[in-house]
Design an enzyme around this catalytic site. Structure first.
Site, PDB file in Angstrom:
ATOM      1  N   ASN A  58     -80.534 -34.807   6.809  1.00 30.84           N
ATOM      2  CA  ASN A  58     -80.412 -33.598   5.989  1.00 30.84           C
ATOM      3  C   ASN A  58     -79.048 -33.602   5.299  1.00 30.84           C
ATOM      4  OD1 ASN A  58     -78.421 -32.014   7.673  1.00 30.84           O
ATOM      5  ND2 ASN A  58     -80.030 -32.391   9.187  1.00 30.84           N
TER       6      ASN A  58
ATOM      7  N   ASP B 293     -85.496 -30.765  13.287  1.00 33.29           N
ATOM      8  CA  ASP B 293     -86.499 -30.130  14.150  1.00 33.29           C
ATOM      9  C   ASP B 293     -87.523 -31.141  14.645  1.00 33.29           C
ATOM     10  OD1 ASP B 293     -85.424 -27.562  13.930  1.00 33.29           O
ATOM     11  OD2 ASP B 293     -86.377 -27.271  11.979  1.00 33.29           O
TER      12      ASP B 293
HETATM   13  N1  CTP Z   1     -80.751 -25.567  16.159  1.00 36.76           N
HETATM   14  C1  CTP Z   1     -80.697 -26.275  17.338  1.00 36.76           C
HETATM   15  N2  CTP Z   1     -81.659 -27.205  17.610  1.00 36.76           N
HETATM   16  C2  CTP Z   1     -82.676 -27.426  16.761  1.00 36.76           C
HETATM   17  C3  CTP Z   1     -82.739 -26.707  15.541  1.00 36.76           C
HETATM   18  C4  CTP Z   1     -81.746 -25.784  15.268  1.00 36.76           C
HETATM   19  O1  CTP Z   1     -79.778 -26.057  18.131  1.00 36.76           O
HETATM   20  N3  CTP Z   1     -83.592 -28.325  17.060  1.00 36.76           N
HETATM   21  C5  CTP Z   1     -79.719 -24.548  15.893  1.00 36.76           C
HETATM   22  C6  CTP Z   1     -78.792 -24.866  14.739  1.00 36.76           C
HETATM   23  O2  CTP Z   1     -77.656 -25.581  15.189  1.00 36.76           O
HETATM   24  C7  CTP Z   1     -78.408 -23.489  14.221  1.00 36.76           C
HETATM   25  C8  CTP Z   1     -79.648 -22.663  14.520  1.00 36.76           C
HETATM   26  O3  CTP Z   1     -80.357 -23.362  15.543  1.00 36.76           O
HETATM   27  O4  CTP Z   1     -77.349 -22.917  14.934  1.00 36.76           O
HETATM   28  C9  CTP Z   1     -80.551 -22.438  13.359  1.00 36.76           C
HETATM   29  O5  CTP Z   1     -80.891 -23.650  12.767  1.00 36.76           O
HETATM   30  P1  CTP Z   1     -81.858 -23.701  11.527  1.00 36.76           P
HETATM   31  O6  CTP Z   1     -82.102 -25.135  11.169  1.00 36.76           O
HETATM   32  O7  CTP Z   1     -81.381 -22.767  10.456  1.00 36.76           O
HETATM   33  O8  CTP Z   1     -83.156 -23.037  12.143  1.00 36.76           O
HETATM   34  P2  CTP Z   1     -84.429 -23.567  12.840  1.00 36.76           P
HETATM   35  O9  CTP Z   1     -84.508 -22.962  14.207  1.00 36.76           O
HETATM   36  O10 CTP Z   1     -84.523 -25.047  12.784  1.00 36.76           O
HETATM   37  O11 CTP Z   1     -85.545 -22.875  11.975  1.00 36.76           O
HETATM   38  P3  CTP Z   1     -86.187 -23.320  10.570  1.00 36.76           P
HETATM   39  O12 CTP Z   1     -85.956 -24.794  10.420  1.00 36.76           O
HETATM   40  O13 CTP Z   1     -87.619 -22.980  10.754  1.00 36.76           O
HETATM   41  O14 CTP Z   1     -85.509 -22.500   9.524  1.00 36.76           O
END
Ligand code: CTP
Length: 401
Positions: free
Chosen positions: A209, A278
């Protein structure tokens, strides 16, 4: 404030070197223990004897002269001083510091020390505004070197402009401010994650990313400034490690998960600024995948949500999450705050100019579980980090009431 502080004064070859005598004298009057290191150029402007007499200590110039005390002097000085200040700092020493060059006593100590470094630039205003000097100053700032001045006024070359060394009194005030700084997180342990994880597909490709790591690195720096013992678990980035931070490099979300879980129980504060993938490819191809012209389907399996896991097990820890969004910023961020059980969430719309991935600045909103929000204007990521640390301190104070 300066009593018994061990201060290295570096003097380089500019006309303002004569003011360094006044600086050394004032520091000594305030009870500081002053060591002077001069470049050869500086000795053309002011006699080492003057500095030796004012500081009451030997003056260091040459790298290989007879030792003044019997140990490796540049290393022992580097390790023992509480602070180093280079005044005047010529364009040349700034360039050497930015490039990591150590070709005389002063530049070697500056490279070897872990003490905070202050510089008071002094040079002709064209040299000051030359992009080379400006870029070097930028590099030094990013490495937490404090820049004092320069001032504006009549210059030795006969023209007015900026580039004059700040007055000794201003330099002293900057040092006093540093020593007066509160360290509200002294004795606390913090862990920060940063950067974008990379999920390998084959030996040459990965899913990644756009995260640069800048925000997480800035938070780690702000935590160290506030006195916290700080671990930074970072995905691949080219950023330099902020001074005083313990850095652990990882590549994938699973590696980040393991490092965070191994350290989490000792932490008072955890800030998850990393952009964690994710999903990861289900299969890692041992050999480079070859194209055959047909459609390619890659199966992905979910990675653990590190923040959500931390939210489930946390006890007294302060947990801070980030939310990078492209639409419905507050609604999505509020959802994440609840789902992940965090004490604070930093939300930013990564599509806004001046915010998000790669940008040196950010525009964020802080959200709290009690529903209140703070919108911050556009500011440097380091300033966002400092604001975030202020809030962490407030939460900790409230809890101990
Ligand atoms: N985060 C994490 N582990 C993951 C995904 C996210 O610890 N596998 C944490 C990131 O470090 C951040 C927060 O969760 O502090 C939000 O991350 P974000 O990518 O915005 O959200 P997601 O939970 O991945 O949701 P989405 O991708 O559906 O927006």
């Amino acid at each position: 404030m300066l009593k018994d502080k061990k201060i290295l004064v570096g003097i380089t070859g500019g006309i303002a070197a004569y003011k360094a005598a006044d600086l050394v004298s004032r520091l000594c009057k305030q009870g500081a223990i002053v060591y002077v290191a001069m470049t050869k150029g500086a000795t053309e402007f002011i006699a080492p004897l003057t500095l030796r007499t004012l500081s009451g200590n030997p003056v260091y110039i040459e790298m290989f002269e007879e030792p003044k005390v019997w140990n490796v002097e540049h290393i022992s000085l580097a390790e023992n001083v509480d602070l180093a200040v280079v005044a005047p700092a010529t364009a040349n020493i700034l360039a050497k510091m930015a490039a990591g060059i150590a070709d005389d006593f002063l530049s070697t100590v500056l490279l070897a020390t872990k003490a905070p470094i202050f510089v008071a630039p002094a040079m002709n205003h064209n040299m000051y505004h030359n992009p080379a000097t400006q870029e070097n100053l930028q590099v030094l700032k990013e490495r937490s070197v404090e820049i004092i001045g320069p001032g504006t006024g009549f210059q030795a070359c006969g023209t007015p402009g900026d580039g004059r060394m700040s007055e000794p009194q201003e330099i002293i005030e900057a040092l006093e401010r540093y020593f007066a700084q509160e360290k509200p997180l002294q004795g606390k342990r913090a862990l920060v994650t940063a950067g974008g994880t990379q999920e390998p597909l084959d030996p040459v490709r990965y899913l990644g990313n756009r995260s640069s790591g800048k925000m997480g690195f800035a938070v780690a720096q702000a935590l160290v400034e506030a006195g916290a013992e700080t671990i930074l678990v970072t995905a691949p980035t080219t950023l330099p490690t902020p001074k005083g931070v313990k850095r652990i490099d990882v590549t994938t979300a699973m590696e980040m998960y393991e490092e965070v879980m191994a350290h989490q129980s000792n932490m008072d504060v955890i800030v998850k600024a990393a952009a964690v993938a994710d999903y990861r490819p289900k299969v890692f191809a041992e050999q480079k995948m070859k194209k055959d012209g047909s459609e390619l389907q890659i199966q992905l399996v979910p990675n653990p949500d590190i923040l959500a896991e931390l939210g489930k097990i946390k006890k007294k820890q302060i947990l801070v999450g980030f939310a990078a969004e492209t639409e419905n910023l507050i609604k999505h961020a509020e959802g994440k705050m609840q789902r992940k059980n965090v004490d604070m969430l930093v939300a930013n719309d990564v599509t806004k100019p001046g915010a998000g991935f790669g940008s040196p600045t950010n525009i964020v909103t802080f959200l709290f579980p009690d529903g209140h929000k703070i919108d911050l204007p556009q500011m440097s990521k380091l300033d966002v980090g400092r604001k975030l640390v202020e809030k962490i301190v407030e939460i900790l104070e409230k809890r101990s009431e």
